[in-house]
Design an enzyme around this catalytic site. Structure first.
Site, mmCIF file in Angstrom:
data_model
loop_
_atom_site.group_PDB
_atom_site.id
_atom_site.type_symbol
_atom_site.label_atom_id
_atom_site.label_comp_id
_atom_site.label_asym_id
_atom_site.label_seq_id
_atom_site.Cartn_x
_atom_site.Cartn_y
_atom_site.Cartn_z
ATOM 1 N N ASP A 20 0.875 -1.256 0.055
ATOM 2 C CA ASP A 20 -0.028 -0.004 0.106
ATOM 3 C C ASP A 20 0.858 1.126 -0.004
ATOM 4 O O ASP A 20 2.108 1.227 0.374
ATOM 5 C CB ASP A 20 -1.079 -0.081 1.193
ATOM 6 C CG ASP A 20 -2.250 1.065 1.010
ATOM 7 O OD1 ASP A 20 -2.289 1.486 -0.017
ATOM 8 O OD2 ASP A 20 -2.640 1.261 1.993
ATOM 9 N N ASN A 22 1.326 3.336 -2.995
ATOM 10 C CA ASN A 22 1.856 3.836 -4.275
ATOM 11 C C ASN A 22 1.324 5.265 -4.611
ATOM 12 O O ASN A 22 2.097 5.834 -5.146
ATOM 13 C CB ASN A 22 1.342 2.869 -5.357
ATOM 14 C CG ASN A 22 1.760 1.402 -4.960
ATOM 15 O OD1 ASN A 22 2.768 1.322 -4.336
ATOM 16 N ND2 ASN A 22 1.301 0.436 -5.944
ATOM 17 N N TRP A 25 2.895 7.939 -2.664
ATOM 18 C CA TRP A 25 4.356 7.893 -3.104
ATOM 19 C C TRP A 25 4.432 8.903 -4.204
ATOM 20 O O TRP A 25 5.340 9.903 -4.338
ATOM 21 C CB TRP A 25 4.904 6.439 -3.244
ATOM 22 C CG TRP A 25 6.170 6.454 -3.926
ATOM 23 C CD1 TRP A 25 7.434 6.523 -3.040
ATOM 24 C CD2 TRP A 25 6.834 6.681 -4.953
ATOM 25 N NE1 TRP A 25 8.576 6.344 -3.594
ATOM 26 C CE2 TRP A 25 8.132 6.552 -5.017
ATOM 27 C CE3 TRP A 25 6.263 6.831 -6.386
ATOM 28 C CZ2 TRP A 25 9.137 6.578 -6.183
ATOM 29 C CZ3 TRP A 25 7.187 6.951 -7.428
ATOM 30 C CH2 TRP A 25 8.397 6.943 -7.255
ATOM 31 N N HIS A 37 2.309 3.322 -8.831
ATOM 32 C CA HIS A 37 2.053 1.904 -9.414
ATOM 33 C C HIS A 37 3.272 1.090 -10.142
ATOM 34 O O HIS A 37 4.089 0.308 -9.488
ATOM 35 C CB HIS A 37 0.763 1.271 -10.123
ATOM 36 C CG HIS A 37 -0.354 1.889 -9.277
ATOM 37 N ND1 HIS A 37 -0.596 1.553 -7.862
ATOM 38 C CD2 HIS A 37 -1.640 2.613 -9.593
ATOM 39 C CE1 HIS A 37 -1.767 2.313 -7.540
ATOM 40 N NE2 HIS A 37 -2.357 2.722 -8.713
ATOM 41 N N SER A 65 -7.754 -5.518 -4.977
ATOM 42 C CA SER A 65 -9.135 -5.891 -4.013
ATOM 43 C C SER A 65 -10.325 -5.999 -4.786
ATOM 44 O O SER A 65 -10.452 -5.222 -5.733
ATOM 45 C CB SER A 65 -8.836 -5.191 -2.797
ATOM 46 O OG SER A 65 -9.611 -3.858 -2.923
ATOM 47 N N THR A 66 -11.463 -6.648 -4.151
ATOM 48 C CA THR A 66 -12.557 -6.603 -4.726
ATOM 49 C C THR A 66 -13.331 -5.139 -4.497
ATOM 50 O O THR A 66 -14.258 -5.018 -5.002
ATOM 51 C CB THR A 66 -13.477 -7.628 -3.977
ATOM 52 O OG1 THR A 66 -13.480 -7.623 -2.486
ATOM 53 C CG2 THR A 66 -13.285 -9.257 -4.587
ATOM 54 N N LEU A 132 9.984 -20.970 -4.120
ATOM 55 C CA LEU A 132 8.973 -20.293 -3.450
ATOM 56 C C LEU A 132 7.610 -20.369 -4.224
ATOM 57 O O LEU A 132 7.351 -20.296 -5.509
ATOM 58 C CB LEU A 132 9.583 -18.693 -3.889
ATOM 59 C CG LEU A 132 8.404 -17.699 -3.412
ATOM 60 C CD1 LEU A 132 8.494 -17.574 -1.925
ATOM 61 C CD2 LEU A 132 8.825 -16.062 -3.880
ATOM 62 N N SER A 191 -8.128 -4.259 5.685
ATOM 63 C CA SER A 191 -8.649 -3.973 4.114
ATOM 64 C C SER A 191 -8.879 -5.222 3.502
ATOM 65 O O SER A 191 -8.775 -5.506 2.289
ATOM 66 C CB SER A 191 -7.773 -3.042 3.319
ATOM 67 O OG SER A 191 -7.469 -1.954 4.103
ATOM 68 N N GLU A 202 1.028 -12.804 12.545
ATOM 69 C CA GLU A 202 1.527 -11.617 13.500
ATOM 70 C C GLU A 202 1.581 -10.735 12.201
ATOM 71 O O GLU A 202 1.997 -10.747 11.268
ATOM 72 C CB GLU A 202 3.271 -11.934 13.601
ATOM 73 C CG GLU A 202 3.501 -13.138 14.781
ATOM 74 C CD GLU A 202 2.961 -12.602 16.034
ATOM 75 O OE1 GLU A 202 2.662 -11.550 16.436
ATOM 76 O OE2 GLU A 202 2.328 -13.562 16.791
HETATM 77 C C1 IPE Z 1 -5.434 -2.547 0.014
HETATM 78 O O1 IPE Z 1 -5.026 -1.226 -0.107
HETATM 79 C C2 IPE Z 1 -5.607 -3.328 -1.194
HETATM 80 C C3 IPE Z 1 -4.352 -3.282 -1.980
HETATM 81 C C4 IPE Z 1 -3.112 -3.184 -1.540
HETATM 82 C C5 IPE Z 1 -4.395 -4.065 -3.254
HETATM 83 P P1 IPE Z 1 -6.363 -0.212 -0.203
HETATM 84 O O2 IPE Z 1 -5.452 1.207 -0.433
HETATM 85 O O3 IPE Z 1 -7.407 -0.645 -1.362
HETATM 86 O O4 IPE Z 1 -7.099 0.087 1.154
HETATM 87 P P2 IPE Z 1 -7.821 1.125 1.922
HETATM 88 O O5 IPE Z 1 -8.639 1.656 1.009
HETATM 89 O O6 IPE Z 1 -6.572 2.049 2.511
HETATM 90 O O7 IPE Z 1 -8.305 0.369 3.152
HETATM 91 C C1 IPE Z 2 -1.660 0.116 -3.336
HETATM 92 O O1 IPE Z 2 -1.318 1.795 -3.424
HETATM 93 C C2 IPE Z 2 -1.856 -0.340 -4.630
HETATM 94 C C3 IPE Z 2 -3.392 -0.557 -4.801
HETATM 95 C C4 IPE Z 2 -4.299 -0.615 -3.968
HETATM 96 C C5 IPE Z 2 -3.638 -1.435 -6.160
HETATM 97 P P1 IPE Z 2 -2.643 2.611 -3.374
HETATM 98 O O2 IPE Z 2 -2.961 2.799 -4.944
HETATM 99 O O3 IPE Z 2 -3.632 2.281 -2.579
HETATM 100 O O4 IPE Z 2 -1.841 3.834 -2.953
HETATM 101 P P2 IPE Z 2 -2.443 5.008 -1.691
HETATM 102 O O5 IPE Z 2 -2.770 4.247 -0.593
HETATM 103 O O6 IPE Z 2 -3.635 5.651 -2.212
HETATM 104 O O7 IPE Z 2 -1.274 5.709 -1.448
HETATM 105 MG MG MG Z 3 -4.139 2.449 -0.489
#
Ligand code: IPE
Ligand code: IPE
Ligand code: MG
Length: 238
Positions: A20, A22, A25, A37, A65-66, A132, A191, A202
């Protein structure tokens, strides 16, 4: 090489990661969210290399995610294409490294056919590998997985359930529960990731944004894991 601060006899069997941060960043650098990404790919494969290096058996990442379908259509499209490209570009190299690739999630009509096909191809190509097991959770939701397991049980006419029955009906019954789950970006939540499986994992929450994460951060998280006392409801102590 296993860093000397780690106990080589106590490497977690299964590590899972919520990649999480991206978007943040990228925004911090005045870039588009999708550039974040792209930058995350380097972190991902550095961590995969690290996992191979120290002999982790199962490594799972949350890629989509869904709930991520709620994002703007352009970002969703980007993520679909991006994941497809990663499968195409990386499967040979992972295959050569004896990695078994698996996908975890709902394979329904929301996911374009060509991506479902790519997933199957990558799984097929690498299915006999013995190194792996690298699992990509894609169109994955922990609740959806439980719902789908319950539906499968109903469809099979089953009358009684216990924990083992539910486990046998999850997306990959072979997959052990994660010992360690790492979430980056400073968010302390799950999430909807692996809800059933992480009952006794853990959890480690890191402030690092995913594109800045590296194998060194993975090793540090394993160190923290090794310093913890897992009790599983008992009294612990070894
Ligand atoms: C969780 O991150 C899903 C993935 C990393 C694929 P999200 O960015 O979607 O989660 P929330 O919305 O902050 O809970
Ligand atoms: C995680 O990074 C990647 C996916 C959920 C696909 P985010 O896109 O959720 O990045 P933030 O959390 O908005 O910074
Ligand atoms: Mg996110």
């Amino acid at each position: 090489m296993i860093p000397d601060y780690l106990d080589p006899e106590y490497i977690p069997e299964h590590i899972a990661c919520v990649m999480d941060g991206n978007g943040r960043w990228a925004q911090k650098r005045g870039l588009k969210r999708t550039d974040g990404h792209t930058a995350g790919e380097k972190a991902l494969f550095d961590v995969v290399e690290g996992a191979i290096e120290i002999g982790v058996n199962w490594f799972t990442v949350f890629a989509f995610s869904t709930e991520n379908w709620k994002r703007p259509a352009k970002e969703v499209q980007f993520l679909l294409d991006f994941n497809e490209q990663i499968i195409i570009q990386r499967q040979e190299e992972l295959h050569e490294r004896n990695v078994r690739i698996c996908f975890l999630g709902r394979r329904d009509k929301k996911v374009p056919q060509r991506i479902l096909r790519r997933m199957q191809e990558a799984e097929e190509l690498t299915k006999n590998n013995t190194g792996l097991t690298f699992t990509v959770a894609f169109n994955y939701g922990g609740r959806a997985e439980i719902v789908d397991a319950v539906q499968k049980m109903i469809d099979s006419g089953i009358k009684r359930v216990d924990e083992k029955t539910i486990e046998r009906n999850l997306y990959n019954p072979e997959m052990p529960d994660p010992d360690l789950v790492i979430r980056t970006s400073g968010e302390s939540r799950v999430s909807n990731f692996l809800l059933w499986e992480l009952a006794y994992s853990e959890l480690i929450f890191s402030d690092t944004l995913w594109p800045d994460f590296s194998r060194e951060d993975l090793f540090r998280a394993i160190k923290e894991f090794q310093d913890r006392d897992r009790r599983f409801g008992g009294l612990g102590g070894t």
